[in-house]
Design a protein around this motif. Structure first.
Motif, short mmCIF file in Angstrom:
data_model
loop_
_atom_site.label_atom_id
_atom_site.label_comp_id
_atom_site.label_asym_id
_atom_site.label_seq_id
_atom_site.Cartn_x
_atom_site.Cartn_y
_atom_site.Cartn_z
N PHE A 466 35.70 32.62 36.33
CA PHE A 466 36.21 33.95 36.65
C PHE A 466 37.56 34.14 35.96
O PHE A 466 38.41 33.25 36.04
CB PHE A 466 36.37 34.10 38.17
N GLY A 467 37.75 35.29 35.33
CA GLY A 467 39.05 35.55 34.71
C GLY A 467 38.93 36.67 33.70
O GLY A 467 37.82 37.13 33.42
N GLY A 468 40.06 37.10 33.15
CA GLY A 468 40.07 38.35 32.40
C GLY A 468 40.25 38.25 30.91
O GLY A 468 40.63 37.22 30.37
N TYR A 469 39.94 39.37 30.27
CA TYR A 469 40.29 39.65 28.88
C TYR A 469 41.57 40.48 28.94
O TYR A 469 41.95 41.02 29.97
CB TYR A 469 39.22 40.51 28.20
N LYS A 470 42.19 40.65 27.79
CA LYS A 470 43.30 41.58 27.58
C LYS A 470 44.35 41.47 28.69
O LYS A 470 44.79 40.39 29.04
CB LYS A 470 42.75 43.01 27.44
N GLU A 471 44.77 42.62 29.27
CA GLU A 471 45.87 42.58 30.23
C GLU A 471 45.42 42.18 31.64
O GLU A 471 46.20 42.26 32.59
CB GLU A 471 46.61 43.94 30.25
N SER A 472 44.18 41.75 31.77
CA SER A 472 43.75 41.18 33.05
C SER A 472 44.04 39.69 33.13
O SER A 472 43.69 39.05 34.12
CB SER A 472 42.26 41.44 33.28
N GLY A 473 44.68 39.15 32.08
CA GLY A 473 45.13 37.76 32.15
C GLY A 473 44.39 36.82 31.24
O GLY A 473 43.57 37.24 30.43
#
Lengths: 494, 281
Positions: A466-473
């Protein structure tokens, strides 16, 4: 409970749910809590305190120590000492034993933890009982098994732990986020200083009791309670070897600013504004449930919430009509009631933020739909809300609201859906509903987000990164990929 | 008779497959190990950087959409192109004072980098991806995807192997790159650009700027349309507060040993995407 919502459909049938309120009698909340450092709760005689409230009544639950920079230093020293004295030299198999024990204790005391989570944070008991607690225990179980198998995850690599890890977690899933952070860090051989959010410290402090009960060596997990200043002291501390943060993009950026200058390893799990795309051929009954779950789960206090509904124009009117009928049935009220769908907003400041953003949306021309439900007089409440007529440029379409507010836009073609879906600086999650398999893969491949739910939404599992691209981390939590941020990996020299 | 007067090469920037001069009109001079002028090289400005980022962004989707097999073929083709210009590269390196044996080895290793990473193009997904055994009736898998547009500050030495070691693992997965090269290594960089221009690498996939790395660093680190920056080549004595601007769009900053060859270097510029789908009838 007469002041709580009665669903319109149940009125049609002339029936209603009787209240089924979970008892709090099994809780043993202390009046005051000290910091948990080096295996003990510190003396509170010289503490500065803040209060943690039940957001559904605004009644104070306990006084919590606000950790100063000196306290944080003490915690970091304890973690360093524990790393060097015990944890670093312990075999993976032994570390695993401790993690398995923590998992078992969480299962055994899950009812107590669930009630406390709901009381301190305002989330419906059915969610803390059925989601937060089982998943928290599962995270410890999953990572326990990794502790003595790490070399299989990193073949041909020399791996070692960072040492002392500083972790800062949010208030939306307090215990679950603690387990997402602690389990992999410990499995990989690090020791930890954890800072829970200031509005929801109680389950972390109950976890401290579990940590004592399982005889985890003192200092392996230290818990420092406090607000922004405490977090900042942890971030700036020169002897922390790695930072992990889950929270707002705004604060995440401040932490990154501080970390890059020191070349400090960092993982960030930040905000989102997830597109939830409904194609005209979707299974509508299921899609409606998916959209409801996507935005109203945990009052919408979910970084990966499906907050931007993109519905194909040909079915938009029908879909929104059905969505509104379904929303009328949601039960807002006492979080401890097992029938409650939407609990209390976590804090006054979050309630104000939601209100402000929705008003901005209305000012910019959005139409608002709220069911005519009555809300309790005390506590922090926000009814489930749908905003239609929203333009891409509107603040409500761009900014994370972090509340039970769904923003609706329409599209005609898959290309347009994709364009709108990706038109955001965030990239944490996304949803797709269609019965056409190739379209799912076409969309999933092109949507810039770390987690894609197709014909489902808001599913979590310790084996699933679980985790983000771009400014989501950046960085992942969960799965094999979630181990990497907690290890230094080097190529084995030939 | 003109045989005594060699034609010197003009060293220009490489943006979107063309070789423009800097819009600023500025140049800097590069001398050989004897102090003799080799060339006046275009000095890239902030505007040139912006153009390069725009080119890289425009090329990114199409590059990432190529099949992995095709990207591997294209990278291998670059190795072939350098192979045929080995003499030119080692002469260039020697003009900087690199001894003959070292120069030959550097060129050979540089070619091998392209070959090694070309072979990774259709394999790293299988190593780095996973099917995840979630506890429920869902098919759940994780696949790597390129981060997007990547800025690269390559080390100045070794000028050829240093740049190629940073560049190839970035583009093999479908990222596009903006490289900022400095000093005499700019000549190597532009010569590599000439190789790329005559290979099958699509315009915009690799953009090479020559100039002052420290000058351009704040702009590349702060650029909102750049997703990651490889800062392995930055001067460690320089003021690192300029790196703070990376936070303006939560940019990935990567720093590694300068000339290593590893799967991690590919991984540094990937995002992991996890997809869930129910299993049912």
């Amino acid at each position: 409970m007469s002041n709580f919502k009665e669903g319109s459909d149940s009125e049609d049938f002339g029936i209603d749910y009787a209240p089924a309120v979970e008892s709090t009698s099994l809780l043993n909340i202390k009046e005051k809590y000290g910091l948990f450092i080096n295996g003990d709760f510190l003396d509170t005689s010289s503490s500065k305190f803040f209060k943690t409230l039940d957001p559904s009544t605004e009644k104070p639950l306990a006084e919590i120590t606000e950790a100063s920079a000196a306290d944080v230093d003490k915690a970091v020293k304890a973690a360093r000492n524990a790393y060097e004295k015990y944890w670093m030299n312990m075999s993976g198999a032994v570390r695993a034993r401790y993690l398995f024990r923590i998992a078992r204790h969480l299962q055994e005391r899950s009812r107590e933890f669930a009630v406390l989570e709901t009381l301190d944070g305002g989330k419906p008991i059915k969610e803390s009982r059925d989601v937060d607690l089982p998943l928290a225990a599962a995270h410890f179980f999953y990572h326990a098994g990794w502790a003595d198998k790490l070399e299989y995850a990193f073949p041909q690599r020399k791996i070692e732990p960072h040492g002392v890890v500083g972790q800062i977690i949010p208030w939306n899933f307090p215990l679950l986020m603690a387990s997402w952070k602690l389990a992999p860090a410990l499995a990989c051989g690090n020791t930890v200083v954890l800072k829970p959010a200031e509005t929801t410290p109680l389950t972390a402090l109950l976890l401290a009791e579990v940590i004592q009960d399982v005889d985890l060596p003192p200092g392996v997990i230290n818990i420092v309670t406090g607000a922004g200043e405490t977090g900042s002291a942890l971030v700036e501390h020169p002897n922390v070897d790695k930072l992990a943060f889950t929270g707002s993009t705004e604060v995440g950026k401040l932490i990154q600013r501080s970390a890059v200058k020191r070349n400090l390893p960092l993982t960030l799990e930040l905000g989102g504004k997830a597109p939830h795309v409904i194609f005209e051929d979707a299974a509508l009954d299921q899609a409606i449930e998916g959209v409801i779950n996507g935005i109203f789960f945990n009052q919408g206090h979910v970084c990966c919430a499906g907050s931007r509904l993109l519905v194909q124009e040909s079915i938009a009117e029908h879909f929104i009509d059905r969505l509104q009928k379904r929303i009328d049935l949601l039960r807002v009220g006492n979080p401890l009631d097992k029938n409650t769908d939407i609990g209390a907003i976590n804090s006054k400041s979050q309630l104000e933020r939601i209100d402000k953003l929705v008003n901005a949306g209305i000012e910019e021309g959005a139409e608002v739909y709220k069911p005519s439900c009555s809300l309790p007089e005390n506590g922090y409440w926000y009814p489930p809300t749908v905003l239609t007529g929203v333009q891409q440029s509107h603040r409500v379409a761009r900014e994370e609201i972090f509340g039970p507010v769904l923003v609706v836009q329409t599209f005609r073609t898959p290309e347009e859906a994709l364009e709108k879906a990706n038109n955001t600086p965030y990239g944490l999650s996304a949803g797709i509903w269609t019965e056409k398999g190739s379209l799912i893969h076409w969309m999933a491949e092109r949507m810039r987000a770390g987690v894609i739910w197709a014909n489902t939404f808001n599913k979590f599992d310790p084996t699933s990164p679980f985790g983000g691209y771009k400014e989501s981390g950046f960085g992942r939590e969960g799965g094999m990929h979630g181990l990497a941020p907690y290890l230094k990996t080097k190529r084995k020299r030939k | 008779m003109t045989g005594n007067i060699p034609i010197a090469k003009t060293y220009k920037l490489f943006i979107n497959g063309s070789f423009p001069r800097s819009e600023s009109g500025r140049t800097f001079s590069v001398v050989d190990s004897q102090g003799e002028l080799i060339a006046n090289v275009s000095q890239a400005s902030r505007k040139d950087l912006r153009e390069a980022v725009r080119a890289a962004r425009s090329a990114q989707n199409a590059w990432a959409s190529r099949t992995a097999y095709n990207r591997g073929q294209i990278l291998y083709r670059v190795a072939e192109m350098i192979e045929s210009r080995k003499v030119e590269f080692s002469e260039l390196l020697k003009s900087f004072g690199v001894n003959s044996r070292t120069a030959t080895r550097e060129v050979e290793e540089s070619i091998q980098r392209w070959v090694w990473y070309a072979g990774w193009s259709d394999k790293y997904s299988q190593i780095l991806g996973s099917v995840n055994p979630v506890s429920g009736p869902y098919f759940n898998f994780t696949v790597p995807e390129p981060t997007g547009v990547v800025g690269i500050i390559p080390p100045k030495e070794p000028s050829m192997l240093g740049l190629i070691s940073r560049l190839v693992p970035v583009i093999v997965s479908g990222n596009t790159a903006v490289v900022v090269s400095e000093g005499h290594s700019s000549l190597t960089a532009v010569t590599i650009a000439e190789v790329l221009a005559t290979s099958d690498v699509p315009p915009g996939v690799v953009n090479i700027l020559t100039g002052d790395q420290a000058d351009l660093l704040p702009w590349i680190v702060g650029h909102l349309d750049v997703n990651a920056v490889d800062i392995s080549g930055i001067n460690q004595d320089q003021d690192l507060t300029v790196l703070e601007e990376a936070a303006s769009n939560v940019k990935r900053l990567i720093s590694r040993e300068i000339d290593e060859e590893s799967l991690e270097l590919i991984t540094d510029f990937l995002e992991m995407k996890t997809v869930w789908h129910p299993i049912g009838r």
